[in-house]
Design an enzyme around this catalytic site. Sequence first.
Site, PDB file in Angstrom:
ATOM      1  N   LYS A  55     124.588 119.550  72.213  1.00  0.00           N
ATOM      2  CA  LYS A  55     123.464 119.283  71.318  1.00  0.00           C
ATOM      3  C   LYS A  55     122.363 120.302  71.567  1.00  0.00           C
ATOM      4  O   LYS A  55     122.052 120.617  72.724  1.00  0.00           O
ATOM      5  CB  LYS A  55     122.964 117.861  71.559  1.00  0.00           C
ATOM      6  CG  LYS A  55     121.882 117.380  70.598  1.00  0.00           C
ATOM      7  CD  LYS A  55     121.527 115.926  70.890  1.00  0.00           C
ATOM      8  CE  LYS A  55     120.473 115.353  69.972  1.00  0.00           C
ATOM      9  NZ  LYS A  55     120.173 113.935  70.276  1.00  0.00           N
ATOM     10  N   SER A 130     120.575 110.874  66.571  1.00  0.00           N
ATOM     11  CA  SER A 130     120.285 112.249  66.236  1.00  0.00           C
ATOM     12  C   SER A 130     121.360 113.237  66.681  1.00  0.00           C
ATOM     13  O   SER A 130     121.313 114.412  66.329  1.00  0.00           O
ATOM     14  CB  SER A 130     118.951 112.638  66.892  1.00  0.00           C
ATOM     15  OG  SER A 130     119.038 112.525  68.316  1.00  0.00           O
ATOM     16  N   SER A 154     120.911 107.478  70.247  1.00  0.00           N
ATOM     17  CA  SER A 154     121.323 108.660  69.495  1.00  0.00           C
ATOM     18  C   SER A 154     122.688 109.225  69.845  1.00  0.00           C
ATOM     19  O   SER A 154     123.106 110.231  69.256  1.00  0.00           O
ATOM     20  CB  SER A 154     120.272 109.762  69.643  1.00  0.00           C
ATOM     21  OG  SER A 154     119.097 109.427  68.950  1.00  0.00           O
TER      22      SER A 154
END
Length: 460
Positions: A55, A130, A154
């Site tokens: 990420k 996310s 997330s």
Amino acid sequence: MSTALAAATRAADGIEKHRDLNAVIAHDRHALLAAAAAVDTRPAGVLTGLALAVKDNICTLEYPTTCGSRILEGYRSPYEATAIKRAKAAGAVIACKSNLDEFAMGASTEYSAYGRTHHPFDPSRVPGGSSGGSAALVAAGVVQAALGSETGGSVRQPAAFCGVVGIKPTYGRVSRYGLVAFGSSLDQIAVFGRTVLQAGTLLSVISGRDQHDATCADLDPLTPEPARKDLTGVVIGKPREYFPADLDPVIRKACDRTLARLKEAGATIREVSLPHTGLAVPTYYVIAPAEASSNLARFDGVRYGPRHGDGRGDVRALYRATRGAGFGPEVRRRIIIGTYVLSAGYYDAYYGKAQAARALIRQDFDRVFGEGVDALFTPTTPSPAFKAGEKVDDPVAMYLADIFVCPVNLARVPALSVPIGRTGGLPIGGQLIGPDFSEARLLSVAGVIESLVDGTAEVA
């Protein structure tokens, strides 16, 4: 072809094949293959043969770290996160930086400055957020495992939407060094895997004490338990607040089927209550924006990323121009909320009360686990993946997508999501929650679920 190079080649080919997912922010095929070839000259490690998606709010040396924001466009970190360093030392190679909601603020990966990520099974839907880019890449088979981050669910929420395993560790189990801060009392680096074993192995490698992070627990790395054949002696709690009357009937059916399998495997199922669960979402959306407003103050056009403005105003004009142009709408919204709840005259009315509510939520978990419950089982999300654009103009509806996951972050306990079925081709996730530092037990129970419940089967 050697193991690391073979894995890197598959990942590079997969990234090209699945460009339409828009799950990747940065990738360099030649650098990836060169790194893999170098790994193959060394003795094999635990993660040799693993190409890892990361990420893009976790610092790496190989690629820029943008946090999905224009305000950090092109920024390269001078150091790498402890989790990255440990994964590489164990033989992993970094395949790419994955897309995310800007600064990890969102539940759908629609708030990225680089465009939304598409669901791997239905492009009209979101992959969750996310950490949606990482989840989509694992679900599409581009990589076997990935790193994401958790502030309010997330990793577990996109894991459920995409049909993969997602693990949020206990706060302090994994070093936060190198994770760009959103909510410092909530943030954790977390992992995705196609299987429980893959996710658990990656978590064990990146866990453990770290002198660079004062919030990291002084514990050895996680040691997974041997695989279980049954769950005799294990008590699984079913919190009634996570099974409301209006829960999607297919989600309920998938959860009931899973609980039945756990009982058949020897577990004792006990109904329990976490009475302050209803306070979790409003509590989270006071505390998280408050911490974000403080953490994001550093992004001002002076130290990081591009600078905006004509240079003729004072420093406040520079800040306004840079932050106005660099931050997207959701980040601006949360900064404004956070600044408001911390302001004079409102601190006690909002932030102080939210901290008191957080303590009550934590006490609920402590009480249930203190009464002999080994783990809780709940739905991960109240619905399957929703349509893109469905909630983007309704922030409250978007925030409610985290209703079953954000209590865990407030309480700082570990949890994971494991696939338990599908509806209309869309995955459904089941969530296991445990007491502090019980990841090994959660993984062993999740392994039993994985062996007994077909996570790809339609729930009739």
